[in-house]
Design a protein around this motif. Structure first.
Motif, mmCIF file in Angstrom:
data_model
loop_
_atom_site.group_PDB
_atom_site.id
_atom_site.type_symbol
_atom_site.label_atom_id
_atom_site.label_comp_id
_atom_site.label_asym_id
_atom_site.label_seq_id
_atom_site.Cartn_x
_atom_site.Cartn_y
_atom_site.Cartn_z
ATOM 1 N N TYR A 1 0.659 -1.250 -0.029
ATOM 2 C CA TYR A 1 0.277 0.248 -0.027
ATOM 3 C C TYR A 1 0.780 1.478 0.071
ATOM 4 O O TYR A 1 -0.117 2.281 -0.137
ATOM 5 N N ASP A 2 2.105 0.726 0.281
ATOM 6 C CA ASP A 2 2.927 2.224 0.705
ATOM 7 C C ASP A 2 3.934 2.223 -1.140
ATOM 8 O O ASP A 2 4.685 3.168 -0.510
ATOM 9 N N PHE A 3 3.674 1.433 -1.961
ATOM 10 C CA PHE A 3 4.326 1.308 -2.995
ATOM 11 C C PHE A 3 5.793 1.314 -2.465
ATOM 12 O O PHE A 3 6.889 1.949 -3.365
ATOM 13 N N SER A 4 5.883 0.633 -1.270
ATOM 14 C CA SER A 4 7.608 0.627 -1.369
ATOM 15 C C SER A 4 7.833 -0.252 -2.524
ATOM 16 O O SER A 4 9.594 -1.151 -2.290
ATOM 17 N N ASN A 5 7.191 -1.171 -3.358
ATOM 18 C CA ASN A 5 8.230 -2.001 -4.785
ATOM 19 C C ASN A 5 8.574 -1.227 -5.433
ATOM 20 O O ASN A 5 8.639 -1.612 -6.865
ATOM 21 N N ALA A 6 7.885 0.345 -5.734
ATOM 22 C CA ALA A 6 7.763 0.682 -6.205
ATOM 23 C C ALA A 6 9.421 0.908 -7.928
ATOM 24 O O ALA A 6 9.242 1.173 -8.993
ATOM 25 N N ASP A 7 10.341 0.745 -7.254
ATOM 26 C CA ASP A 7 11.392 0.788 -7.724
ATOM 27 C C ASP A 7 11.796 -0.228 -7.858
ATOM 28 O O ASP A 7 12.792 -0.660 -8.660
ATOM 29 N N ASP A 8 11.458 -1.505 -8.315
ATOM 30 C CA ASP A 8 11.424 -2.731 -8.573
ATOM 31 C C ASP A 8 11.885 -3.199 -10.230
ATOM 32 O O ASP A 8 11.408 -1.833 -11.030
ATOM 33 N N ASP A 9 11.673 -4.247 -11.009
ATOM 34 C CA ASP A 9 11.388 -4.641 -12.695
ATOM 35 C C ASP A 9 10.231 -3.798 -12.655
ATOM 36 O O ASP A 9 10.706 -4.483 -14.018
ATOM 37 N N PHE A 10 8.811 -3.975 -11.853
ATOM 38 C CA PHE A 10 7.499 -4.186 -12.756
ATOM 39 C C PHE A 10 7.422 -2.940 -13.509
ATOM 40 O O PHE A 10 6.978 -3.235 -14.268
ATOM 41 N N ILE A 11 8.088 -1.721 -13.138
ATOM 42 C CA ILE A 11 7.002 -0.042 -14.089
ATOM 43 C C ILE A 11 8.363 -0.561 -15.072
ATOM 44 O O ILE A 11 7.631 -0.750 -16.420
#
Ligand SMILES: Cc1cc2nc3c(=O)[nH]c(=O)nc-3n(C[C@H](O)[C@H](O)[C@H](O)COP(=O)(O)O)c2cc1C
Length: 171
Positions: free
Chosen positions: A45-55
């Protein structure tokens, strides 16, 4: 430009799902990505994985392709956890990457599943159909593949179904 991408979502890069993809893609008409080679964390919910390979992966997929084919084994009557995590992360595109998310509208989605036998249970396809609808994508269909008991080859009847499935893409 190749407009269709197969998204492999198995716990084994060269397992049965990959076997099915190689049969489907024998003339290499489709591009391919193995999610096992990507670092994609769970939805937070805090988008703490935003910097991984998904985007970056989604940017590439959305910019290059019109059709997304999800390839998943049946694990515990459901899509693989790898693919469920990928779907959960689509929620990121409804929050801090809305512009990217909107670009899924009008694209096509298809799905190919596999398990040992021809006994896919009712409801397996529902999350794909409903997710496509929610995202404004066109769900164009699916097929299920299974294997011979002796050689663990794709069953001849399943091969025919994959051939039919391939017709959906004019490949
Ligand atoms: C964790 C796990 C759960 C599984 N659950 C099911 C299941 O619920 N139903 C089924 O028919 N097969 C099940 N299987 C068998 C797989 O669907 C089958 O072996 C599939 O072809 C494996 O593809 P893979 O090599 O790409 O992982 C399961 C296999 C694993 C490893």
């Amino acid at each position: 430009m190749n407009k269709t991408i197969i998204i492999q979502a198995s716990s084994k890069s060269t397992g049965n799902t990959n076997k099915v993809i190689n049969y489907l893609n024998n003339n290499e008409s489709f591009d391919f990505v193995d999610l096992k080679t990507k670092k994609i964390g769970v939805f937070e919910y805090d988008f703490s994985n935003a910097d991984d390979d998904f985007i970056p992966l989604m940017e590439e997929i959305i910019n290059k392709y019109d059709t997304l084919v999800f390839a998943t084994p049946v694990y515990w009557y459901s899509m693989s956890a790898t693919l469920k995590t990928f779907f959960d992360r689509l929620s990121d595109l409804l929050h801090y990457k809305k512009d990217l998310g909107r670009q899924l509208r009008g694209k096509n989605m298809a799905m190919i599943s596999n398990s040992g036998a021809n006994d896919l249970r009712n409801g397996f396809e529902m999350p794909f159909i409903e997710s496509a609808k929610y995202l404004g994508m066109n769900y164009i269909g699916s097929t299920h593949a299974w294997f011979t008991e002796d050689e663990n080859d794709i069953h001849p009847e399943a091969k025919l179904k994959i051939d039919e499935f391939k017709n959906l893409f004019n490949a």
